[in-house]
Structure formats: structure tokens, C-alpha cells
Design an enzyme around this catalytic site. Structure first.
Site, PDB file in Angstrom:
ATOM      1  N   GLU A 125       0.863  -1.185   0.000  1.00 33.03           N
ATOM      2  CA  GLU A 125       0.000   0.000   0.000  1.00 33.03           C
ATOM      3  C   GLU A 125       0.896   1.229   0.000  1.00 33.03           C
ATOM      4  O   GLU A 125       2.124   1.115   0.089  1.00 33.03           O
ATOM      5  CB  GLU A 125      -0.942  -0.010   1.214  1.00 33.03           C
ATOM      6  CG  GLU A 125      -2.045  -1.058   1.099  1.00 33.03           C
ATOM      7  CD  GLU A 125      -3.013  -1.044   2.270  1.00 33.03           C
ATOM      8  OE1 GLU A 125      -2.876  -0.195   3.166  1.00 33.03           O
ATOM      9  OE2 GLU A 125      -3.906  -1.899   2.278  1.00 33.03           O
ATOM     10  N   HIS A 245      -8.382   9.763   3.255  1.00 33.21           N
ATOM     11  CA  HIS A 245      -8.071   8.638   2.369  1.00 33.21           C
ATOM     12  C   HIS A 245      -8.212   9.123   0.933  1.00 33.21           C
ATOM     13  O   HIS A 245      -9.191   9.785   0.601  1.00 33.21           O
ATOM     14  CB  HIS A 245      -9.024   7.468   2.642  1.00 33.21           C
ATOM     15  CG  HIS A 245      -8.532   6.186   2.041  1.00 33.21           C
ATOM     16  ND1 HIS A 245      -8.554   5.949   0.687  1.00 33.21           N
ATOM     17  CD2 HIS A 245      -7.973   5.085   2.606  1.00 33.21           C
ATOM     18  CE1 HIS A 245      -8.030   4.742   0.458  1.00 33.21           C
ATOM     19  NE2 HIS A 245      -7.668   4.206   1.602  1.00 33.21           N
ATOM     20  N   ARG A 294      -0.121   8.582   1.797  1.00 34.91           N
ATOM     21  CA  ARG A 294      -1.529   8.915   1.577  1.00 34.91           C
ATOM     22  C   ARG A 294      -1.790  10.425   1.441  1.00 34.91           C
ATOM     23  O   ARG A 294      -2.608  10.845   0.639  1.00 34.91           O
ATOM     24  CB  ARG A 294      -2.279   8.359   2.784  1.00 34.91           C
ATOM     25  CG  ARG A 294      -3.685   8.114   2.575  1.00 34.91           C
ATOM     26  CD  ARG A 294      -4.217   7.284   3.710  1.00 34.91           C
ATOM     27  NE  ARG A 294      -4.122   5.877   3.430  1.00 34.91           N
ATOM     28  CZ  ARG A 294      -4.544   4.937   4.277  1.00 34.91           C
ATOM     29  NH1 ARG A 294      -5.056   5.278   5.432  1.00 34.91           N
ATOM     30  NH2 ARG A 294      -4.451   3.670   3.958  1.00 34.91           N
ATOM     31  N   HIS A 355     -10.730  10.133   6.956  1.00 40.12           N
ATOM     32  CA  HIS A 355     -10.533   8.698   7.163  1.00 40.12           C
ATOM     33  C   HIS A 355     -10.044   8.339   8.557  1.00 40.12           C
ATOM     34  O   HIS A 355     -10.559   7.412   9.174  1.00 40.12           O
ATOM     35  CB  HIS A 355      -9.531   8.203   6.125  1.00 40.12           C
ATOM     36  CG  HIS A 355      -9.276   6.731   6.145  1.00 40.12           C
ATOM     37  ND1 HIS A 355     -10.279   5.798   5.995  1.00 40.12           N
ATOM     38  CD2 HIS A 355      -8.119   6.020   6.288  1.00 40.12           C
ATOM     39  CE1 HIS A 355      -9.763   4.576   6.044  1.00 40.12           C
ATOM     40  NE2 HIS A 355      -8.461   4.675   6.237  1.00 40.12           N
ATOM     41  N   ARG A 390      -0.559   8.904   9.055  1.00 45.85           N
ATOM     42  CA  ARG A 390      -0.400   7.473   9.337  1.00 45.85           C
ATOM     43  C   ARG A 390      -0.017   6.689   8.084  1.00 45.85           C
ATOM     44  O   ARG A 390      -0.611   6.867   7.024  1.00 45.85           O
ATOM     45  CB  ARG A 390      -1.712   6.919   9.898  1.00 45.85           C
ATOM     46  CG  ARG A 390      -1.698   5.435  10.122  1.00 45.85           C
ATOM     47  CD  ARG A 390      -2.960   4.962  10.796  1.00 45.85           C
ATOM     48  NE  ARG A 390      -4.141   5.171  10.011  1.00 45.85           N
ATOM     49  CZ  ARG A 390      -4.577   4.347   9.061  1.00 45.85           C
ATOM     50  NH1 ARG A 390      -3.896   3.252   8.757  1.00 45.85           N
ATOM     51  NH2 ARG A 390      -5.682   4.607   8.406  1.00 45.85           N
TER      52      ARG A 390
HETATM   53  C1  SIN Z   1      -7.274   0.863   2.858  1.00 43.86           C
HETATM   54  O1  SIN Z   1      -7.586  -0.303   2.699  1.00 43.86           O
HETATM   55  O2  SIN Z   1      -6.918   1.602   1.949  1.00 43.86           O
HETATM   56  C2  SIN Z   1      -7.333   1.458   4.237  1.00 43.86           C
HETATM   57  C3  SIN Z   1      -6.213   0.967   5.017  1.00 43.86           C
HETATM   58  C4  SIN Z   1      -5.865   1.918   6.098  1.00 43.86           C
HETATM   59  O3  SIN Z   1      -6.577   2.883   6.368  1.00 43.86           O
HETATM   60  O4  SIN Z   1      -4.804   1.719   6.687  1.00 43.86           O
END
Ligand code: SIN
Length: 422
Positions: A125, A245, A294, A355, A390
Site C-alpha cells: 500500500e 483517504h 496517503r 478517514h 499514518r
Molecule cells: C485501505 O484499505 O486503503 C485502508 C487501510 C488503512 O486505512 O490503513
């Protein structure tokens, strides 16, 4: 004699426990389970046990589980995402204890997805330089973790009160937490306003996304724990660091409340962010392009929306094909189709939305707040792990690791008086 109450309705009933845990996401459930061997534990939660954010978590839980990964590398990625404002000791605790904590979840019955060789399947991610995100049910990781923890709770002896809205903290004459007042609205339970007297109070009340008009958070995420802590005189910190997010499904200009999340893992598996001319606008803005931390991706999307006058940007994962969409991202596929978008044949319209609260009730490395006897963990807490932003999938891990650390601290803090035997 009931200790001093900040908000003072006449209590209709009084219960006793050694530890009262408020909230039932990963942090609350783990805190309750881990404290139980030390005494009588009562868990209270505002709605149903699985109503909080944990069960909505899609992407997964980050930990250095791969053979080519190390806690040091997880630490480095977390510090970079946090923009220099993380507490390095807190991050070190998180990343070094994380792998064993995740293995503990597996022992408890959590069924993470497996790779072809039988090992845990790991994805990437934003902000992670390695594949280190364990997931379950494709994109239903939080739901599976919540299921396993709730199953473990059943035989644990932890008492539970659902539909219980916490009102305020009780303090004794020395200013130490001595319990809570709460309002219970469920059937078959003690109803109305009551008091739980306890020797320790653990706040695991989750986030505050519902303060914003559009959020990924469920209805119950209204910042109750932070508000209670403030009224009780506890320090809170970093509340300005609310993470947006980058990708929720765009449902139109007027969409409000909880919006369908499109996990970062979709980008981790190779989806591209494009504008309405098909241009990959994150390329050239950051070396990791769509997998930048993010905050950078969310700002990149907003910037491109302003540059082009568009109401949303697009996430293109048509190249995954139907089988991958169905197996790897069944929750997201169903949510998109429910709203008339088929990601197998068309790009998904997305926008950023509120988020995650990176700040919260300030704690030390063992969840202690500035009020003796009051502890906090999970999204309600600010352990210093997240800094200004985060790192993706560090939140489930933080709830897991730091709830366990509270159980360790309570063992020491509540002595010399032993806790009531379990
Ligand atoms: C996501 O699945 O993008 C959210 C994961 C997160 O907020 O850490």
C-alpha cells in the site's frame, strides 16, 4: 459511595469491575481479552460489538512478516509517512512487536489469505517499500479480525454491555479514574443511566470521522473518547492531523456520511489514478507515483481536480480482469456495482474523504494518559506512532500492539493490591 462525577445524572444502577474497556474495535477487544487474566473485565460499546471502524478495514494489517523484510524497514517507512513527527520509540515498539502480534491473531483463529506456497499473502500500500500488508477475505480484513476476536470473547469471561453510550469519567478524591457513567439503551440489559466503578478505565472508542461531511467512518465514529478525556482533564494532542483517504467512491457533489472505501490495496496491486483524459497525474509528482504516502496522493488528486475543473478523478483497474476483481476485491466490487459502476469494464470515479484521526488522547508507550488510571488505545489514542500522517495499514496493528501493552501496564500499575482473581 459513588466517586465524584463530572456529568451527574442520577444513576439507576451500579456495576463493578477491575477494568472497564470502552469500545469494541480491535483495540477494545484485544484490551479486554488481554486484561481478563488479571481480573474482572467489563466491555461497554455504543452500538453492537462490530459496529465500529475495524470491521470496515479493507486493505489489511502491516507487519514485517516477509523473509526479505525487517522491522527496521517498516520503521523507516512509518517515519517518512509521519513527516518527521512520529515518536520513534513508539514506532519501534509497533514494528518490533508487530509480527508476533499478528501471529497471535492467527493463533486466535484469524484466517488471513494465503499465498501459493502456504505463507501469508502480502500486498503493498502507499508509502510501503515492501509487500507487508496481510489481508483476509481479499478486502475484508477488519471484518475477519473482528469475527475472530468476538469469537474469542465469548468464552473469555469478559462481560459485555452493548448499546451503552459512555457519558463521563468518574474520578476519586485523588483525581484518579474510578469508573464511568453511561447510558444504556439496549433490551435485556441494565437500562438507563448507570455507573461502572472500576480500578482502571481503557478508552478504545475509535475515531471522529463523522465530524466531517464525507468520511469512510461508520456512524458511531463521533470522537466520544476524546471528548470524555478532555472533560476529564486528560491531555489530547495532534487533533489537527486528520488523515484523508485518497480514494472513496464518488457518489456525487452532495454525498454525505459514510462513503464506500476503495482500498489502497487496489493501487498496491497495480491500479492507476488517471484524470478524465487518461493522464496518470501522480507520475512525476512522487517517486512512488500512486503508492506515495496517503497525504501526497490525496493532495495530488485534489490538485488535479482543481487544475481540470473536474468533480472527481478516476481509478483504473480494468486490466485486473473479472476473476481478480471477484477473488481479490469482492467487497469493493460489490459496493461499486451496487452504485452502478463496474470496475471490470470502467474506471472508478473517486475523491478523497476524511478517514483517520492520527491524534487523540495522549499516551505513553503503555497507553497511560495524563489522568492516573485512565488508559487509551487504538484510534482514540495518540501514542505518537503516526506523526502527521499514518502509514497505510498501521492502524489495526497499533490497536493490537498497544492494547496488549496496556494489559502489561495494568499488571504493574494496579499493584500492590492484586486484581480480583479471574
Ligand atoms: C485501505 O484499505 O486503503 C485502508 C487501510 C488503512 O486505512 O490503513
Amino acid at each position: 459511595m459513588i466517586p465524584s462525577v463530572l456529568y451527574a445524572p442520577e444513576p439507576g444502577w451500579v456495576a463493578e469491575a477491575d477494568v472497564v474497556v470502552v469500545g469494541s474495535g480491535i483495540a477494545g477487544l484485544v484490551a479486554a481479552l488481554r486484561c481478563r487474566p488479571h481480573g474482572r473485565v467489563l466491555l461497554v460499546t455504543k452500538a453492537l460489538l462490530d459496529a465500529g471502524s475495524t470491521r470496515w478495514a479493507q486493505g489489511g494489517i502491516a507487519a514485517a512478516l516477509a523473509a526479505d523484510d525487517t522491522p527496521e524497514e517498516h520503521l523507516a517507512d512509518t517515519l517518512v509517512a509521519g513527516v518527521g513527527l512520529c515518536d520513534e520509540d513508539a514506532v519501534r515498539a509497533l514494528v518490533t512487536e508487530g509480527p508476533d502480534a499478528v501471529r497471535g491473531l492467527i493463533e486466535l483463529g484469524t484466517a488471513f489469505d494465503r499465498a501459493g506456497d502456504g505463507g501469508i499473502a502480502l500486498t503493498r500500500e502507499g508509502g510501503h517499500h515492501r509487500r507487508r500488508i496481510a489481508h483476509a477475505g481479499g478486502d475484508a480484513t477488519g471484518a475477519e479480525i473482528s469475527r475472530a476476536l468476538r469469537a474469542a470473547l465469548k468464552d473469555s469471561g469478559v462481560e459485555v454491555i452493548e448499546h451503552a453510550l459512555v457519558l463521563d469519567l468518574l474520578k476519586d478524591a485523588d483525581g484518579r479514574a474510578a469508573g464511568i457513567t453511561l447510558h444504556v439503551m439496549g433490551e435485556g440489559q441494565p437500562g438507563g443511566v448507570g455507573v461502572v466503578r472500576a480500578r482502571a478505565v481503557v478508552l478504545a472508542t475509535g475515531g471522529l470521522g463523522q465530524v466531517f461531511s464525507a468520511t469512510t467512518n461508520p456512524e458511531v465514529s463521533t470522537g466520544d473518547g476524546v471528548a470524555l478525556a478532555l472533560r476529564a482533564g486528560a491531555e489530547v494532542t495532534d487533533l489537527e492531523f486528520v488523515q484523508f483517504h485518497p480514494t472513496v467512491l464518488w457518489l456525487g457533489e452532495d454525498a454525505t456520511g459514510q462513503q464506500p472505501l476503495i482500498s489502497e490495496a487496489v493501487r498496491g496491486e497495480g491500479a492507476h489514478l488517471v484524470d478524465h483524459d487518461g493522464v496518470r497525474f501522480m507520475v512525476g509528482r512522487h517517486e512512488l507515483a500512486e503508492l506515495a504516502p496517503r497525504d501526497i496522493v490525496a493532495k495530488g488528486i485534489m490538485t488535479r481536480m482543481h487544475e481540470t475543473g473536474a468533480s472527481c478523478m478516476l481509478l483504473d483497474a480494468r486490466h485486473f480482469g473479472a476473476a481478480m476483481w471477484e477473488n481479490r476485491f469482492p467487497t469493493i466490487l460489490a459496493a461499486c456495482r451496487h452504485h452502478g459502476i463496474d470496475p471490470v469494464t470502467e474506471p472508478i470515479p473517486i475523491v478523497p474523504a476524511a478517514h483517520y484521526a492520527s491524534g487523540g488522547v495522549r499516551t505513553d508507550l503503555h497507553g497511560r494518559t495524563s489522568v492516573p488510571g485512565l488508559y487509551a488505545c487504538g484510534e482514540a489514542a495518540c501514542t505518537g506512532v503516526h506523526g502527521a500522517n499514518r502509514l497505510a495499514s498501521n492502524s489495526l496493528l497499533e490497536g493490537l500492539v498497544f492494547a496488549g501493552r496496556i494489559a502489561q501496564a495494568l499488571h504493574d500499575d494496579l499493584g500492590p493490591d492484586p486484581l480480583t482473581p479471574a
